[in-house]
Write a protein that holds these residues in place. Structure first.
Motif, PDB file in Angstrom:
ATOM      1  N   ARG A   1     -37.575  41.557 -44.209  1.00  0.00           N
ATOM      2  CA  ARG A   1     -37.874  40.200 -43.728  1.00  0.00           C
ATOM      3  C   ARG A   1     -37.633  39.210 -44.858  1.00  0.00           C
ATOM      4  N   LEU A   2     -37.161  38.018 -44.483  1.00  0.00           N
ATOM      5  CA  LEU A   2     -36.985  36.940 -45.454  1.00  0.00           C
ATOM      6  C   LEU A   2     -37.678  35.690 -44.920  1.00  0.00           C
TER       7      LEU A   2
ATOM      8  N   ARG B   1     -29.737  29.911 -41.630  1.00  0.00           N
ATOM      9  CA  ARG B   1     -30.222  30.829 -40.605  1.00  0.00           C
ATOM     10  C   ARG B   1     -29.067  31.595 -39.955  1.00  0.00           C
TER      11      ARG B   1
ATOM     12  N   LEU C   1     -27.951  34.362 -42.293  1.00  0.00           N
ATOM     13  CA  LEU C   1     -28.902  35.474 -42.302  1.00  0.00           C
ATOM     14  C   LEU C   1     -28.772  36.299 -41.025  1.00  0.00           C
TER      15      LEU C   1
ATOM     16  N   TYR D   1     -35.697  36.894 -40.330  1.00  0.00           N
ATOM     17  CA  TYR D   1     -36.218  35.794 -41.131  1.00  0.00           C
ATOM     18  C   TYR D   1     -37.204  34.956 -40.332  1.00  0.00           C
TER      19      TYR D   1
END
Length: 308
Positions: free
Chosen positions: A228-229, A254, A257, A264
């Protein structure tokens, strides 16, 4: 006689200068020269980290295997006795790999934009809370040092070095080192990651060019390692929010990612960062939650007394 010799040899001299300028691009650098005592600083920091005084979360067995003198030689040979703009990030690959240690899980802290530096250091809390690159072994050895070489003796240039990006992004001694270290930092990131960005950064919170985050760290994140980020979009006290999670440059972040398969979440003005910003600036309106909390506590105590 002197003037006639000057006229005779001036074209030859200009030709030689032109050749040298073609080879080295004749760049005029504006940065400070190599940090005085850089070798002693490097070796001292190396011993400090190996002793466990800096970031004790690092793998001590890995650290004990590191030879500080050998690491210095690899670092020194990567850029000295060379025209600065001829140094690439690949020149530091051997040093960065040799100095590599495991990144503690769920501790990686990414960031971008120099205006975030103090906030990043405060949030990291000397790597007790989070670990930015500057608190890993490789980054700690080099953080805030200035260095570049020259073709003449003594190999270092103590008078002037390229300032950031004067040779190009990821090119030159300092830019090249941080590019190589950032690539490795991205590859080794694992677990839960935090990313700190300034909502009011000129040009947008997320820069897609001239950015170590965008060009070297994010492309090397491994979705099999990163669970997870969290994007922490920070607005400094007294400022109006700029980019939001839904606007400005963040949607492009975004998208990148998502394309990498990185899960995220984006949080605007996260409270844990806001508390840090307010610690020394309680007079700001954004920091009045402390007064509200005190009022609530006082009211609770008054009610308790009334009940008694």
């Amino acid at each position: 006689m002197f003037h006639s010799m000057c006229r005779r040899y001036t074209p030859i001299i200009l030709q030689v200068v032109w050749i040298l300028c073609t080879i080295s691009t004749c760049t005029t650098f504006t940065g400070n020269g190599t940090t005085s005592g850089i070798k002693d600083i490097f070796l001292g920091r190396c011993a400090e980290v190996k002793s466990g005084l800096v970031n004790p979360q690092l793998n001590q067995q890995e650290l004990r295997s590191k030879n500080c003198t050998h690491l210095w030689e690899l670092f020194y040979n990567a850029f000295t006795n060379t025209y600065p703009c001829n140094v690439t990030s690949e020149a530091f690959d051997e040093f960065v790999e040799e100095a590599s240690v495991s990144t503690p899980p769920n501790k990686t802290l990414l960031w971008d934009g120099w205006e975030m530096y103090d906030t990043v250091r405060a949030y990291a809390n000397e790597a007790k809370r989070r670990v930015p690159l500057s608190y890993l072994f490789t980054g700690y050895l080099i953080n805030l040092l200035i260095f570049c070489g020259q073709e003449d003796s003594p190999g270092f240039n103590y008078d002037v070095c390229p300032d950031w990006e004067e040779c190009g992004v990821g090119v030159g001694p300092m830019d090249g080192f941080w590019a190589a270290a950032s690539r490795q930092f991205g590859r080794h990131a694992n677990g839960d990651i935090k990313l700190l960005l300034n909502s009011n950064r000129p040009g947008g919170s997320f820069h897609t060019a001239n950015s170590y985050l965008a060009e070297f760290e994010l492309p090397n994140l491994d979705p099999n390692k990163v669970t997870r980020l969290d994007i922490y979009l920070v607005t400094f006290l007294g400022e109006t929010p700029g980019d939001t999670c839904e606007s400005g440059t963040i949607p492009e972040l975004r998208r990148r990612l998502s394309n990498k398969g990185i899960h995220y979440e984006c949080i605007e003005q996260p409270r844990e960062i806001l508390h840090l910003l307010c610690a020394d600036n309680v007079e700001y309106e954004e920091c009045q939650f402390t007064s509200s909390a005190q009022t609530t506590f006082s009211d609770s105590m008054d009610n308790a007394i009334l009940i008694l």
